[in-house]
Design a protein around this motif. Structure first.
Motif, mmCIF file in Angstrom:
data_model
loop_
_atom_site.group_PDB
_atom_site.id
_atom_site.type_symbol
_atom_site.label_atom_id
_atom_site.label_comp_id
_atom_site.label_asym_id
_atom_site.label_seq_id
_atom_site.Cartn_x
_atom_site.Cartn_y
_atom_site.Cartn_z
ATOM 1 N N TRP A 195 25.107 -16.513 28.684
ATOM 2 C CA TRP A 195 24.720 -17.859 29.093
ATOM 3 C C TRP A 195 24.313 -18.670 27.866
ATOM 4 O O TRP A 195 23.651 -18.143 26.957
ATOM 5 N N ASN A 234 29.785 -12.234 25.703
ATOM 6 C CA ASN A 234 29.716 -12.910 27.006
ATOM 7 C C ASN A 234 28.256 -13.209 27.293
ATOM 8 O O ASN A 234 27.383 -12.350 27.091
ATOM 9 N N VAL A 276 28.254 -20.358 31.377
ATOM 10 C CA VAL A 276 28.616 -18.984 31.042
ATOM 11 C C VAL A 276 29.812 -19.046 30.095
ATOM 12 O O VAL A 276 30.849 -19.644 30.425
ATOM 13 N N GLU A 324 23.055 -23.174 30.178
ATOM 14 C CA GLU A 324 23.333 -22.184 31.217
ATOM 15 C C GLU A 324 24.804 -22.131 31.634
ATOM 16 O O GLU A 324 25.129 -21.500 32.635
ATOM 17 N N ASP A 368 22.116 -12.900 26.914
ATOM 18 C CA ASP A 368 22.294 -12.007 28.066
ATOM 19 C C ASP A 368 21.022 -11.184 28.183
ATOM 20 O O ASP A 368 20.043 -11.443 27.471
ATOM 21 N N SER A 400 27.647 -24.968 34.678
ATOM 22 C CA SER A 400 26.381 -25.007 35.403
ATOM 23 C C SER A 400 26.044 -26.441 35.752
ATOM 24 O O SER A 400 26.257 -27.353 34.949
#
Length: 602
Positions: free
Chosen positions: A35, A33, A81, A79, A52, A118
């Motif tokens: 960006w 997980n 996620v 950016e 991260d 984003s």
């Protein structure tokens, strides 16, 4: 993106953090997980750099291996996620990245999920250093994603954790003191808070917990500490904020030596814990008078090897234009500048202009070349005077001597001290490393021309030195204090004192400061009452935590080590504070604003 696409459950929860992916995980399935920092499409294969707080890892999406994931990856942008499912694989030979902690491996994606999109970025995260600071502060949530900012916040957290551990292990009790307290306008301006239930009256946010920590000593707490927020409504600089954090300490039945020993142990442990560096102890100690005489500053930077010398006796030779000034009590200071013989006429002229700008009447430069001494005063010197000048100044061939004279000893010291800093920095004469020292024996008072009275150099609760007590009323400006500052590389990082614990002495100090009996009782009556109920000798210190962390991080401003700082205009660009409030809110507080410009409350 549909709402269902961003749903997050156990199936997409990370099994490893981005910066922790390495060769031991080769061949194993992982879920990441983070960006999306960067996306590259190279002839069909898409590379993603997923980030991260632990770091970056490269994700590879091959259309032949994961066609659905490849299709999704075409639309992701910086950016976003993402969640990524895949397997860890060693990078093909020759494609490793030794500059990246995870550079030996990559994650071959099997599926990806967009957890949150984003908007287009106002600036690229990796190029934020080139962006105007106000733009970064407005989008602080993006600025904080930078590696350096993440590092700074973690250094700050580690420093705070060590601080609590160190002082707890040394017998200190952590006590929280009030954030809403009494305004005592002595020093910087208070931030005032109106009281709705006490119409017309105001609290003040604390500039420091000073009075409360002294009362804790009266209460028998013996050793107190707190990592505390403080507030000062003052003009801002690179190392100042309207709200700041300090490590606050107070101890009973101690002398200065106890404070020095405790703080040196704290600093040594902190630098070892955070930076892995060994700081030699004990720290050097010099008096305030020595600091001003040698360095022209009460927070001298000892990384600069040069120091000032007193040339008053040298420059009083017969025929000297400075002879009468010296005989009338004036001061002549000199500063050796290594390599200064190379200064051009323009350089010399610039130094002279800078001295005048700082308040001096001028500055002279004497240079020592192969041919001998040249510059002002030299022609009028006989051989004996020249030899004495070389002896006192330690001037060597290739050096220059900066000479400054003034009727005021302090002005001469301060101006040449400022030039010492500026010239040494511009010529690269500042050495590396950490140089700590204690500056002690400050004056207790100084004269404020504007107010026409004595004011405290530190604060009015600082104890005079015992040897100077008898001069408190007859000659207050000659009284030295039991104050001490901890200085690091030219910055004050901490300061404190042994406090006054006798109410009679405290009242005398207040009278020297010009307080009437009514003012004294109104502002400090509760402290004087507390001191009259059996107060132990006590003292303490406050460390500027923001400034100390700034230096640990090698940052240029404390704004770089605070999560949500204010600008130099004391504004939070992220939230828009301070802001107008509704007139109804002011009415509840019985307040009316006299400022009319664009105020919607009017």
């Amino acid at each position: 993106m549909s709402v269902s696409e961003g749903l997050f459950g156990e199936a997409w929860k990370r099994t490893v953090k981005c910066g922790e992916v390495g060769l031991p995980l080769s061949g194993k399935p992982v879920v990441l997980n983070g960006w999306l920092r960067r996306r590259r499409d190279l002839g069909g294969i898409i590379f993603l750099e997923l980030w991260d707080y632990t770091g970056l890892v490269q994700v590879v999406i091959n259309p032949e291996v994961a066609p659905l994931a490849h299709e999704k990856a075409k639309d992701v942008r910086s950016e976003y996620v993402l969640a990524v499912k895949g397997r860890v694989s060693p990078r093909p030979e020759g494609t490793e990245n030794p500059d990246m902690p995870t550079g030996q491996v990559e994650v071959v994606a099997e599926d990806i999920q967009v957890l949150a999109p984003s908007k287009p970025l106002p600036f690229e995260i990796n190029e934020a250093d080139r962006v105007d600071e106000n733009l970064r502060l407005k989008h602080r949530f993006l600025d904080l994603r930078r590696d350096r900012m993440q590092h700074n916040l973690r250094v700050r957290s580690a420093a705070a954790l060590f601080t609590r551990s160190y002082f707890s292990e040394n017998g200190f009790l952590e006590v929280e003191t009030p954030m809403l307290t009494k305004s005592t306008p002595e020093g910087a301006r208070d931030f005032l808070v109106p009281s709705r239930v006490n119409p017309g009256k105001f609290f003040a946010l604390p500039q420091s917990p000073q009075i409360f920590k002294q009362i804790l000593m009266v209460s028998g707490c013996d050793r107190y500490f707190q990592i505390v927020k403080c507030f000062r409504d003052e003009d801002l600089r690179a190392d100042r904020q309207p709200e700041f954090t300090q490590v606050d300490l107070e101890m009973s039945f101690i002398t200065e030596e106890d404070v020095f020993s405790l703080l040196e142990g704290y600093v040594k442990g902190l630098f070892s814990h955070v930076l892995g560096e060994d700081i030699p102890t004990p720290f050097k100690r010099i008096t305030w008078r020595e600091a001003m005489d040698l360095y022209g500053s009460d927070k001298p930077d000892l990384r600069i090897p040069s120091h000032m010398v007193d040339l008053s006796s040298v420059m009083a030779f017969e025929g000297s234009p400075l002879k009468s000034l010296v005989e009338e009590g004036g001061t002549v200071k000199g500063l050796r500048l290594q390599g200064g013989a190379k200064l051009s006429r323009k350089d010399v002229s610039n130094l002279e202009a800078r001295a005048v700008e700082l308040g001096a009447k001028g500055l002279a430069v004497i240079q020592r070349t192969q041919e001998g001494l040249k510059g002002p005063f030299v022609k009028g010197m006989d051989e004996g005077a020249r030899e004495k000048l070389l002896e006192v100044s330690a001037l060597e061939e290739g050096d220059a001597l900066l000479v400054l004279a003034d009727k005021s000893w302090r002005l001469a010291c301060e101006v040449l001290g400022t030039i010492r800093l500026e010239v040494s920095r511009s010529l690269g004469l500042v050495e590396d490393g950490w140089r700590f020292l204690w500056v002690v024996d400050f004056p207790l008072f100084e004269w404020d021309e504007e107010q026409g009275r004595c004011v405290s150099v530190h604060h009015p609760f600082t104890s005079p030195k015992l040897d100077d007590l008898e001069k408190l009323e007859s000659d207050p400006l000659s009284v030295r204090s039991r104050a001490y500052d901890l200085v690091l590389n030219g910055s004050e990082v901490g300061g404190g004192s042994i406090r006054i614990h006798h109410p009679a002495v405290q009242e005398k100090v207040f009278k020297v400061l010009g307080f009437s009996e009514e003012q004294l009782r109104d502002r400090f009556g509760f402290l004087l009452d507390a001191l009259s109920y059996g107060t132990p000798p006590h003292g303490g210190l406050a460390v500027g935590f923001d400034r100390l962390v700034m230096m640990l991080c090698g940052a240029k401003s404390i704004r770089e080590v605070m999560a949500f700082p204010k600008t130099q205009r004391a504004q939070c660009l992220l939230s828009g504070a301070p802001s107008w409030v509704d007139k109804s809110q002011l009415d509840e507080l019985y307040i009316a604003s006299t400022f009319k410009e664009d105020n919607p409350a009017d």
